[in-house]
Design an enzyme around this catalytic site. Sequence first.
Site, PDB file in Angstrom:
ATOM      1  N   ASN A  34       0.871  -1.181   0.000  1.00  0.00           N
ATOM      2  CA  ASN A  34       0.000   0.000   0.000  1.00  0.00           C
ATOM      3  C   ASN A  34       0.907   1.229   0.000  1.00  0.00           C
ATOM      4  O   ASN A  34       1.488   1.568   1.033  1.00  0.00           O
ATOM      5  CB  ASN A  34      -0.901  -0.026   1.249  1.00  0.00           C
ATOM      6  CG  ASN A  34      -1.766   1.214   1.345  1.00  0.00           C
ATOM      7  OD1 ASN A  34      -1.889   1.984   0.382  1.00  0.00           O
ATOM      8  ND2 ASN A  34      -2.366   1.417   2.502  1.00  0.00           N
ATOM      9  N   LYS A  49       0.090   4.199  -0.262  1.00  0.00           N
ATOM     10  CA  LYS A  49      -0.611   5.361   0.308  1.00  0.00           C
ATOM     11  C   LYS A  49      -0.400   6.578  -0.611  1.00  0.00           C
ATOM     12  O   LYS A  49      -0.283   6.409  -1.816  1.00  0.00           O
ATOM     13  CB  LYS A  49      -0.130   5.637   1.737  1.00  0.00           C
ATOM     14  CG  LYS A  49      -0.103   4.382   2.604  1.00  0.00           C
ATOM     15  CD  LYS A  49      -0.048   4.700   4.058  1.00  0.00           C
ATOM     16  CE  LYS A  49       0.222   3.429   4.839  1.00  0.00           C
ATOM     17  NZ  LYS A  49      -0.185   3.487   6.212  1.00  0.00           N
ATOM     18  N   HIS A  96      -9.629   0.794   4.464  1.00  0.00           N
ATOM     19  CA  HIS A  96      -8.361   1.010   5.168  1.00  0.00           C
ATOM     20  C   HIS A  96      -8.601   1.918   6.372  1.00  0.00           C
ATOM     21  O   HIS A  96      -9.447   2.812   6.323  1.00  0.00           O
ATOM     22  CB  HIS A  96      -7.332   1.625   4.209  1.00  0.00           C
ATOM     23  CG  HIS A  96      -5.953   1.633   4.795  1.00  0.00           C
ATOM     24  ND1 HIS A  96      -5.528   2.610   5.670  1.00  0.00           N
ATOM     25  CD2 HIS A  96      -4.918   0.767   4.671  1.00  0.00           C
ATOM     26  CE1 HIS A  96      -4.281   2.343   6.037  1.00  0.00           C
ATOM     27  NE2 HIS A  96      -3.894   1.232   5.445  1.00  0.00           N
ATOM     28  N   GLU A 111      -7.105   4.370   7.462  1.00  0.00           N
ATOM     29  CA  GLU A 111      -6.998   5.818   7.189  1.00  0.00           C
ATOM     30  C   GLU A 111      -8.279   6.337   6.534  1.00  0.00           C
ATOM     31  O   GLU A 111      -8.676   7.483   6.758  1.00  0.00           O
ATOM     32  CB  GLU A 111      -5.742   6.093   6.342  1.00  0.00           C
ATOM     33  CG  GLU A 111      -4.484   5.934   7.190  1.00  0.00           C
ATOM     34  CD  GLU A 111      -3.281   5.368   6.485  1.00  0.00           C
ATOM     35  OE1 GLU A 111      -3.204   5.415   5.245  1.00  0.00           O
ATOM     36  OE2 GLU A 111      -2.384   4.830   7.199  1.00  0.00           O
ATOM     37  N   GLU A 171      -5.765  -5.380  10.134  1.00  0.00           N
ATOM     38  CA  GLU A 171      -4.738  -4.370  10.380  1.00  0.00           C
ATOM     39  C   GLU A 171      -5.071  -3.615  11.669  1.00  0.00           C
ATOM     40  O   GLU A 171      -5.854  -2.658  11.647  1.00  0.00           O
ATOM     41  CB  GLU A 171      -4.701  -3.372   9.226  1.00  0.00           C
ATOM     42  CG  GLU A 171      -4.371  -3.990   7.898  1.00  0.00           C
ATOM     43  CD  GLU A 171      -3.748  -2.970   6.951  1.00  0.00           C
ATOM     44  OE1 GLU A 171      -2.605  -3.190   6.567  1.00  0.00           O
ATOM     45  OE2 GLU A 171      -4.392  -1.958   6.646  1.00  0.00           O
ATOM     46  N   GLY A 221       1.895   1.960  10.673  1.00  0.00           N
ATOM     47  CA  GLY A 221       2.812   3.094  10.557  1.00  0.00           C
ATOM     48  C   GLY A 221       3.443   3.510  11.876  1.00  0.00           C
ATOM     49  O   GLY A 221       4.039   4.583  11.973  1.00  0.00           O
ATOM     50  N   SER A 225       3.040  -2.422  10.280  1.00  0.00           N
ATOM     51  CA  SER A 225       4.487  -2.376  10.521  1.00  0.00           C
ATOM     52  C   SER A 225       5.196  -3.692  10.197  1.00  0.00           C
ATOM     53  O   SER A 225       6.120  -4.105  10.904  1.00  0.00           O
ATOM     54  CB  SER A 225       4.779  -1.930  11.960  1.00  0.00           C
ATOM     55  OG  SER A 225       4.284  -0.620  12.172  1.00  0.00           O
TER      56      SER A 225
HETATM   57  C1  PEP Z   1      -0.973  -0.073   5.726  1.00  0.00           C
HETATM   58  O1  PEP Z   1      -0.960   1.064   5.294  1.00  0.00           O
HETATM   59  O2  PEP Z   1      -1.882  -0.837   5.364  1.00  0.00           O
HETATM   60  C2  PEP Z   1       0.070  -0.500   6.643  1.00  0.00           C
HETATM   61  C3  PEP Z   1      -0.024  -1.692   7.192  1.00  0.00           C
HETATM   62  O3  PEP Z   1       1.099   0.384   6.878  1.00  0.00           O
HETATM   63  P1  PEP Z   1       2.509   0.059   7.594  1.00  0.00           P
HETATM   64  O4  PEP Z   1       3.020  -1.229   7.015  1.00  0.00           O
HETATM   65  O5  PEP Z   1       3.380   1.229   7.254  1.00  0.00           O
HETATM   66  O6  PEP Z   1       2.236  -0.065   9.062  1.00  0.00           O
END
Ligand code: PEP
Length: 250
Positions: free
Chosen positions: A11, A13, A95, A97, A167, A173, A213
């Site tokens: 992703n 983003k 997601h 976000e 997630e 993040g 992460s």
């Molecule tokens: C994501 O944006 O779906 C995500 C898991 O981000 P990160 O791996 O940076 O935590």
Amino acid sequence: MATRKFFVGGNWKMNGNKAEINGIIDFLSKGPLDPNVEVVVGVPAIYLDYSRSKLPRSIGVAAQNCYKVAKGAFTGENSSAMILDVGADWVILGHSERRNVFGENDELIGEKVRHALESGLSVIACIGETLDEREGGRTEEVVFRQTAAISKAIGQGSWEKVVLAYEPVWAIGTGKTASPEQAQEVHDQLRKWLAKEVSSDVSQKTRILYGGSVTAGNCKELAKKEDIDGFLVGGASLKPEFVNIINAKQ
Ligand code: PEP
């Protein structure tokens, strides 16, 4: 028991420009990537066409969002039909976000999932609890509620075109990864929920990804867990270590 093909999604983003995307395409093209893994990258809408035209065909391309109807007066939105028109065949929906920054609720996400599937897209559907919810012992209640909204929207439709991404919001993040045991526990509960509320076939066949992460350093331990069928990767999908994450099972 059904075999579920390991799936690694990236992703990006709201990151990247053509030069940076060329760099990502370069390390993905060189790989080598485990041929037993399905790889899909989630690209900013404005670069979908460009990325699709440059990426190897074996790598799928996903939009990071789309609206719930085919066209109309919805300034700034993109439709499933537009995503398909530029050759992408996946979309990431729900997601955290989108939920937490843009205020999307379960109902809207369900409507988006339904429309995307009806249009012919495959969907990476994201769910996950916040830190407060986890600390309040509400993880299962939250992820079951979010999954139920998606399931209701899919109805008798095509679960085979859906990948579920667990997630935890506190892990996205932040550098705080769920431990393999924490992730496995939620994945196991989700699979049991699918068996009870949808069908044992869907429960066995649906891939449940972990996201939050994930790095080259922690992916192998996570990948050993029986109900972790892959990853959704944010930050690390922009870096060459994404290749190591794709190859986590090797
Ligand atoms: C994501 O944006 O779906 C995500 C898991 O981000 P990160 O791996 O940076 O935590």
